[in-house]
Write an enzyme that holds these catalytic residues in place. Structure first.
Site, PDB file in Angstrom:
ATOM      1  N   HIS A  69       0.838  -1.200   0.000  1.00  0.00           N
ATOM      2  CA  HIS A  69       0.000   0.000   0.000  1.00  0.00           C
ATOM      3  C   HIS A  69       0.871   1.247   0.000  1.00  0.00           C
ATOM      4  CE1 HIS A  69      -3.277  -2.725   1.225  1.00  0.00           C
ATOM      5  NE2 HIS A  69      -4.083  -1.788   0.765  1.00  0.00           N
ATOM      6  N   LYS A  89      -0.802   4.919   4.471  1.00  0.00           N
ATOM      7  CA  LYS A  89      -1.669   3.968   5.170  1.00  0.00           C
ATOM      8  C   LYS A  89      -1.155   3.766   6.582  1.00  0.00           C
ATOM      9  CE  LYS A  89      -4.085  -0.432   4.725  1.00  0.00           C
ATOM     10  NZ  LYS A  89      -5.353   0.247   5.075  1.00  0.00           N
TER      11      LYS A  89
END
EC number: 1.17.1.8
Length: 232
Positions: A131, A135
């Site tokens: 990600h 995040k």
């Protein structure tokens, strides 16, 4: 439909654009330092905030009799409290670790593969999730959902991101700038490997799924998931 956005970061702004394109109205754009003023004007709320704000956001909606969809991850130790509050208030609540329509199909593929691999002890399962660097939680909620579904149909007892035990599923959580989300489940043996993979190209899929979930939830009561929304 009038929508309250609880969390107005990058995801919140994409959700806003898609909601407006689908003919909805935004009546509240709440940041982490903002208030709930305008919440009671909403027909439904969508929470894509941060782990430390999720419980307060969901609680405020259920207390105000506003159906709420939450895609915030990293707070699930309190999920049962929110589900119980929903039942007590006769409210409507959907939590999803991932609202992408494609990812929810991927969840079902993962379950079917796990069932097929149950008796094949020569294969060791592991996972990778990648990600963007903004995040806040690791591993992702999506990765945890995938791992829990595998655990249900295997001899694995848990998951770990570091120093896994023999009965843990190892999850390699990586953070790379600009990656919306990639998840890979791999079964590896001395003879061969089997992989299934989902790659998100943008935040659009997550946002569209969240808006569709809010549309579906309107007029209902109870605790639901994306399986209910998609009829899976």
């Amino acid at each position: 439909m009038k929508i309250a956005l609880l969390g107005y970061g990058k995801m919140g702004k994409v959700i806003e654009r898609i909601a407006l394109e689908r003919g909805h109205e935004i009546v509240l754009r709440k940041t982490s330092s903002g208030t709930f003023e305008g919440l009671t004007d909403a027909d439904a709320a969508i929470d894509f905030s941060v782990p430390s704000s999720a419980v307060a956001n969901i609680s405020a909606c259920l207390t105000a009799d506003i159906p709420v969809v939450s895609g915030t991850t990293g707070w699930l130790e309190d999920y049962h409290k929110m589900a119980q509050l929903c039942e007590e208030k006769n409210g409507a609540f959907i939590y999803g670790s991932n609202f992408s329509l494609g990812v929810n199909i991927f969840f079902e593929l993962n379950i079917q593969l796990a069932k097929m691999m149950t008796r094949l002890k020569e294969y060791k399962v592991s996972m990778e999730e990648v990600h963007h660097t903004q995040k806040l939680d690791a591993p992702s909620g999506t990765a945890i959902t995938l791992a829990k579904d595998i655990i249900e149909y295997s001899d694995y007892a848990g998951w770990a991101i570091g120093n896994p035990k023999d009965d843990d599923i190892f999850i390699d959580a990586k953070r790379i700038e600009g990656v919306p989300g990639t998840h890979t489940v791999k079964y590896d043996s001395d003879i061969d490997s089997i992989e299934i993979k989902h790659t998100a190209h943008s935040r659009e899929g997550f946002a569209l799924g969240a808006v569709i979930a809010a549309e579906w939830l309107l007029g209902k009561s109870g605790v639901y998931g994306m399986k209910d929304v998609l009829g899976l």
